[in-house]
Write a protein that holds these residues in place. Structure first.
Motif: not given
Length: 430
Positions: A235-237, A257-258, A220-221
């Motif tokens: 990206l995070k979602m 779903v995202v 995630q970083r």
């Protein structure tokens, strides 16, 4: 820790047409360890450069691609002397060096006697965006997390692996519980080398989960550090939607779903970044079991899998108490973890081209459809010993394949058109 990829490195070293080798794969799958261990065992000397840390060398390829100048400077910086046949040159995190990948063309053409291997934690991203890639001038090796057979070796169970290799199914069936127990732990620990090493040394599941969570935090970083700024929120979602995506009854990826109302065009670049980084895989639907399967691929319909089964368990917060249950882990999340396991074992062999099949009406779906050495193989995954396989029977009735495979916790068996393969033996057949 033995890795099957080591044999591929030996083949590369001894090849008369050897070219600079690029090892790619997701972060933390053991690329650096494999390169250094190979150098230690197979060469008298190793010149190792990590361009992420050796910032003064990042511009070494800028002036020109004079191989002798580059080697001389690397020798000076590392205090290592290069001997053509006795030295392995390791260029780690090569994507951090400007024109580093391009330079491999000149090493191939002007110094083919040198043994050069390179890797990078996000090399897959660089390879897909690079404008001057040395096509035809490099060899490739993709490194994956440890397979279940490699896990058995790493945890001191090589005898069990040897028994699997014997294919003495009656004898294997007598020790089924031992195989299932090891498979349960592989489902939880997964194949990331650091997690496997911790488990093999301490059997401490809590420490294993800490390692897995640390790897996920590293991923995630990377989103914020390396991805284009405009796609980072998406990206995070996408990443956060994985538990919901894989635990749906129909595991087809759904953009809704995202985020409610999400459309493919809004998220396809973010999804491509995750795929190119090696931390997710797309398995696409095919509507017709005919060669080549790619010709019948439905690009809008696909399932996603993550790089490692242990990381999937960490993402989904799979509790360690599940290991105490006889077989619950195999059916958890509607069998999603078992399906991930089978895909992960299949993916490590580049002979397998992996798709899934569903009928146009959506009434039947087959977990995997493989194209392998000119043959199409339907494969149904069962999470336990329940051998009801309506979709597989439907597929067989409609298309009449030569052979079909079903994998479950049941023992090995053969019938007129169907092979039943134990889950713990999947790697023996593919």
């Amino acid at each position: 820790m033995e890795r099957f990829a080591y044999q591929e490195l030996l083949t590369w070293k001894n090849s008369p047409t050897r070219k600079p080798l690029i090892i790619d794969g997701a972060r933390q799958v053991g690329k650096t360890w494999l390169m250094q261990n190979f150098a230690k065992n197979e060469y008298k000397n190793c010149l190792y450069v990590n361009f992420e840390f050796s910032k003064q060398l990042r511009n070494i390829f800028d002036d020109d691609f004079d191989v002798q100048r580059i080697i001389s400077r690397l020798e000076f910086a590392t205090k290592q002397k290069v001997s053509a046949n006795d030295t392995l040159i390791i260029l780690d995190e090569i994507q951090e060096a400007h024109e580093g990948i391009t330079s491999l063309k000149y090493f191939c053409e002007l110094a083919p006697e040198l043994h050069i291997v390179c890797a990078g934690s996000l090399l897959g991203i660089e390879l897909h965006k690079h404008t001057s890639f040395p096509v035809g001038k490099v060899d490739f090796l993709h490194l994956y997390p440890l397979t279940f057979p490699e896990f058995l070796m790493a945890t001191g169970n090589k005898q069990m692996l040897d028994l699997l290799h014997s294919r003495d199914w009656n004898f294997i069936a007598e020790y089924k519980e031992r195989f299932v127990e090891q498979l349960k732990h592989y489902f939880y620990v997964g194949g990331m080398p650091e997690a496997v090493l911790e488990y093999s040394q301490t059997k401490d599941i809590e420490k294993v989960r800490t390692i897995q969570n640390n790897i996920l935090e590293t991923y995630q970083r990377d989103f914020s550090k390396h991805a284009p700024e405009e796609i980072v929120p998406r990206l995070k979602m996408l990443w956060n939607s994985i538990p919901q995506q894989v635990t749906k009854e129909n595991r087809k990826f759904v953009y809704g779903v995202v985020k409610d109302g999400a459309r493919a065009k809004d998220y396809e670049l973010a999804l491509l970044w995750l795929e190119n980084s090696g931390i997710i895989y797309k398995c696409q639907r095919t509507s017709t079991p005919a060669l080549p399967l790619s010709a019948y691929c439905d690009i809008k319909s696909f399932k996603i899998f993550v790089v490692d089964i242990g990381l999937l368990g960490a993402i989904c917060d799979l509790p360690e108490s599940i290991l105490l249950d006889k077989s619950r882990i195999f059916s958890e999340f509607k069998g999603a973890i078992t399906e991930q396991y089978v895909y992960q074992q299949l993916k490590t062999d580049n002979k397998n081209k992996i798709y899934y099949w569903s009928s146009d009406e959506g009434k039947a779906e087959l977990d995997f459809l493989l194209q392998r050495t000119g043959t199409i193989i339907p494969l149904e995954v069962k999470a336990n010993v329940n051998l009801k396989a309506k979709s597989l029977w439907s597929f067989n009735h409609q298309f009449h394949p030569e052979r079909a495979i079903r994998t479950s916790l049941s023992n090995y068996a053969q019938s007129a058109w169907l092979d039943d393969i134990p889950l713990y033996a999947v790697s023996e057949f593919f």
